[in-house]
Design an enzyme around this catalytic site. Structure first.
Site, PDB file in Angstrom:
ATOM      1  N   CYS A  81       0.833  -1.214   0.000  1.00 16.99           N
ATOM      2  CA  CYS A  81       0.000   0.000   0.000  1.00 16.99           C
ATOM      3  C   CYS A  81       0.865   1.261   0.000  1.00 16.99           C
ATOM      4  CB  CYS A  81      -0.984  -0.048   1.172  1.00 16.99           C
ATOM      5  SG  CYS A  81      -2.304   1.143   0.978  1.00 16.99           S
ATOM      6  N   TYR A  82       0.925   2.009   1.103  1.00 20.84           N
ATOM      7  CA  TYR A  82       1.818   3.180   1.115  1.00 20.84           C
ATOM      8  C   TYR A  82       3.245   2.746   0.764  1.00 20.84           C
ATOM      9  CZ  TYR A  82       4.600   7.137   2.699  1.00 20.84           C
ATOM     10  OH  TYR A  82       5.482   8.179   2.747  1.00 20.84           O
ATOM     11  N   HIS A 163      -3.700  -5.159   0.865  1.00 22.29           N
ATOM     12  CA  HIS A 163      -3.108  -5.621   2.134  1.00 22.29           C
ATOM     13  C   HIS A 163      -3.141  -7.151   2.218  1.00 22.29           C
ATOM     14  CE1 HIS A 163      -2.518  -1.808   4.281  1.00 22.29           C
ATOM     15  NE2 HIS A 163      -3.488  -1.378   3.485  1.00 22.29           N
ATOM     16  N   SER A 218      -2.091 -12.847  37.791  1.00 17.11           N
ATOM     17  CA  SER A 218      -3.474 -12.369  37.696  1.00 17.11           C
ATOM     18  C   SER A 218      -4.467 -13.501  37.465  1.00 17.11           C
ATOM     19  CB  SER A 218      -3.581 -11.392  36.524  1.00 17.11           C
ATOM     20  OG  SER A 218      -3.476 -12.122  35.309  1.00 17.11           O
ATOM     21  N   GLY A 219      -3.954 -14.706  37.249  1.00 15.08           N
ATOM     22  CA  GLY A 219      -4.852 -15.802  36.900  1.00 15.08           C
ATOM     23  C   GLY A 219      -4.974 -15.940  35.395  1.00 15.08           C
ATOM     24  N   VAL A 221      -3.340 -15.996  31.308  1.00 11.65           N
ATOM     25  CA  VAL A 221      -2.297 -16.813  30.678  1.00 11.65           C
ATOM     26  C   VAL A 221      -0.928 -16.120  30.715  1.00 11.65           C
ATOM     27  CG1 VAL A 221      -3.071 -16.057  28.381  1.00 11.65           C
ATOM     28  CG2 VAL A 221      -1.638 -18.030  28.552  1.00 11.65           C
ATOM     29  N   THR A 224       0.782 -16.150  34.191  1.00 11.02           N
ATOM     30  CA  THR A 224       1.057 -17.528  34.607  1.00 11.02           C
ATOM     31  C   THR A 224       2.269 -18.070  33.847  1.00 11.02           C
ATOM     32  OG1 THR A 224      -1.303 -17.812  34.953  1.00 11.02           O
ATOM     33  CG2 THR A 224       0.020 -19.817  34.907  1.00 11.02           C
TER      34      THR A 224
END
Ligand code: XMP
Length: 513
Positions: A81-82, A163, A218-219, A221, A224
């Site tokens: 594109c551009y 694109h 935080s629980g 993915v 963890t």
């Protein structure tokens, strides 16, 4: 990077997708700002270079420019594109404002063989300028239905007006595949299995032997996987994980997730800070205020946890904080237009107050979410954590519209528990990127039993997405919607009306606040 593809970002909203597509083929790809120095590019020894799209016209006064021949001398180039217009303009072709703006789906016809790409290809375009005359050494390789040049080709460079990286372009991946393997001779060295030892090695090299890490879980993915990688690299004694009950978690989440962490053999400290968070939030309605209060409360809890771990457990050398920053966050901060307008302050992005005096370790900085899941699978994270729906740091506070208080949080938690349970029972949970309930700050009249009620309304939200940046609402069957509405209005006394949110992102965001 030695066998990979460098992507130069000229400001397209979808530049990330270009790198993702190559990585999906097993080819390493990294995004650079468009004006990265030639030396830096040379150091990374790319097999190919992509010039991304962007919002500018090459004729704009401040449009981003680049010496394209210099890049072609370094490695084969693909302009998108551009990127195609810049390539043509810089190499002496003629770029003009297009008589018609081609936007959306378009059919193009190739006059050249491009790997497995069919001769007639459905593509997605969005451009105002066109290449009227190709530069010396280039031929027009495809035309659009309107007879405008849709692709250029030379021995060392290709350029496309559409694109190939977006899913709306059919066989876009085949074109990128042909570029990577036919033109660039790239190698498939990128796999998450081969990455894990490399990540563990990097962590060991980064953290000196006498220093330790605090890891906030935080629980979800990302955190963890971060906690588990660190523990594998440094051992349990050097990685202290903290999981906070902020009173804004989902039903039974604190106990269940803590249990999973113990099974993963992480050194985890569960901190119950429900009262602290809810007392600070009590009565607050403004979404950004909620986020700030929660962000500060988390820091307060982490500071206190550090003191506790140091004093009570006699741990010394806690000098690092682990964060689950992913590649999209890193790319965002490279954005050539500066950081984009703040729509919501995501409290976990943007660093730490200096007074905490901790150094940051971010083992997932190079990876996309799907790659993080693949790493997680390699290191034995259970599937139910890997496929959990994303959950925002501020938790249920931004799903209680208007005033947050314990009672409101409990109502939305109960309804959410029913929604998620039903999705799992019907095998729909895994098909949806994120699903949740939002408690609305309006009461409506209803009739329950023989009585008139004047109770709360609840919105259900369920979306599909690849990365949370754009999203579409999920098409449930009417039967499912009916049964979920019945269950919630029967089982949650405070709710007498349920609505389903059918807004995509954009124009909506995923969360309501
Ligand atoms: P939006 O609502 O911006 O959400 O379309 C995109 C994704 O980000 C999550 N989200 C947040 N995550 N802190 C977080 O950690 C936040 O303040 C926050 N706000 C939104 C949202 O759940 C979705 O997955």
């Amino acid at each position: 990077m030695a066998h990979g593809i460098a992507v130069l970002d000229f400001g397209s909203q979808v530049t990330q997708l270009i790198a993702r597509r190559f990585r999906e083929m097993g080819v390493y790809s990294e995004i650079f700002p468009y004006d990265v120095s030639l030396e830096r590019l040379k150091e990374s020894q790319p097999k190919g270079i992509v010039l991304s799209g962007g919002p500018s016209s090459v004729y704009d006064k401040d449009s981003p420019k680049r010496d394209v021949q210099e890049l072609i001398n370094l490695a084969p180039v693909l302009g998108i594109c551009y990127g195609m217009q810049l390539l043509a303009y810089d190499l002496g072709g003629v770029v003009e404002s297009s008589p018609v703006r081609e936007y959306g789906h378009s059919l193009i016809r190739w006059s050249h063989n491009m790997g497995d790409v069919p001769r007639d290809q459905q593509v997605w375009m969005s451009h105002g300028d066109i290449v009227k005359v190709p530069p010396m050494g280039f031929q027009v390789a495809a035309l659009s239905e309107r007879g405008l040049s849709a692709a250029l080709k030379s021995d060392r460079a290709w350029a496309v007006q559409f694109h190939p990286e977006v899913s709306h372009t059919e066989n876009g991946k085949e074109l990128l595949h042909a570029f990577a393997f036919d033109l660039c001779q790239a190698k498939q060295t990128w796999s998450m299995k081969s990455m894990v030892p490399h990540i563990l090695e990097n962590i060991k090299n980064k953290i000196p032997a006498n220093e330790k890490v605090l890891c906030a879980l935080s629980g979800g993915v990302d955190s963890t996987v971060v906690g588990t990688l660190l523990t594998k690299a440094l051992g349990k004694d050097r990685v202290h994980c903290v999981f906070v009950n902020n009173g804004l978690l989902r039903k039974n989440e604190f106990a269940q997730v803590l249990d999973i962490y113990k099974r993963l053999d992480l050194n985890v400290h569960g901190v119950d800070a429900e009262e602290l968070f809810l007392s600070k939030l009590n009565g607050v309605s403004d979404p950004e205020k909620k986020r700030k209060i929660i962000g500060h409360a988390f820091l307060e809890v982490f500071e206190k946890s550090i003191q506790d771990i140091e004093k009570k457990d006699r741990v010394e050398g806690l000098k690092w904080l682990a964060q689950g920053t992913l590649y999209p966050d890193v790319i965002e901060s490279l954005n050539l237009r500066g950081s984009s307008v703040t729509i919501k302050t995501h409290h976990n992005v943007g660093g730490l107050p200096e007074k905490m005096n901790l150094k940051l370790v971010e083992p997932l900085r190079e990876f996309f979410k799907d790659e993080v899941r693949a790493i997680g699978r390699e290191i034995g994270i259970p599937e139910d954590i890997l496929w959990r729906h994303p959950f925002p740091g501020p938790g249920l506070a931004i799903r209680v519209l208007g005033e947050v208080n314990k009672e409101n949080v409990e109502i939305v938690r109960k309804a959410d528990g029913i929604f998620i349970e039903e999705l799992k029972l019907r095998g729909l949970y895994g098909k949806i990127w994120q699903a949740f309930c939002v408690l609305l700050p309006v009461r409506t009249v209803g009739v329950q039993g023989d009585s008139r009620t004047y109770e709360r309304s609840l919105a259900l939200r369920a979306i599909t997405s690849q990365d949370g940046m754009t999203a579409d609402w999920y098409e449930f069957s009417p039967d499912f919607l009916r049964s979920i509405s019945n269950r919630i209005t029967n089982e949650v006394r405070e709710i007498n009306r349920v609505v389903y949110d059918i807004t995509s992102k954009p124009p909506g965001t995923i969360e309501w606040e």
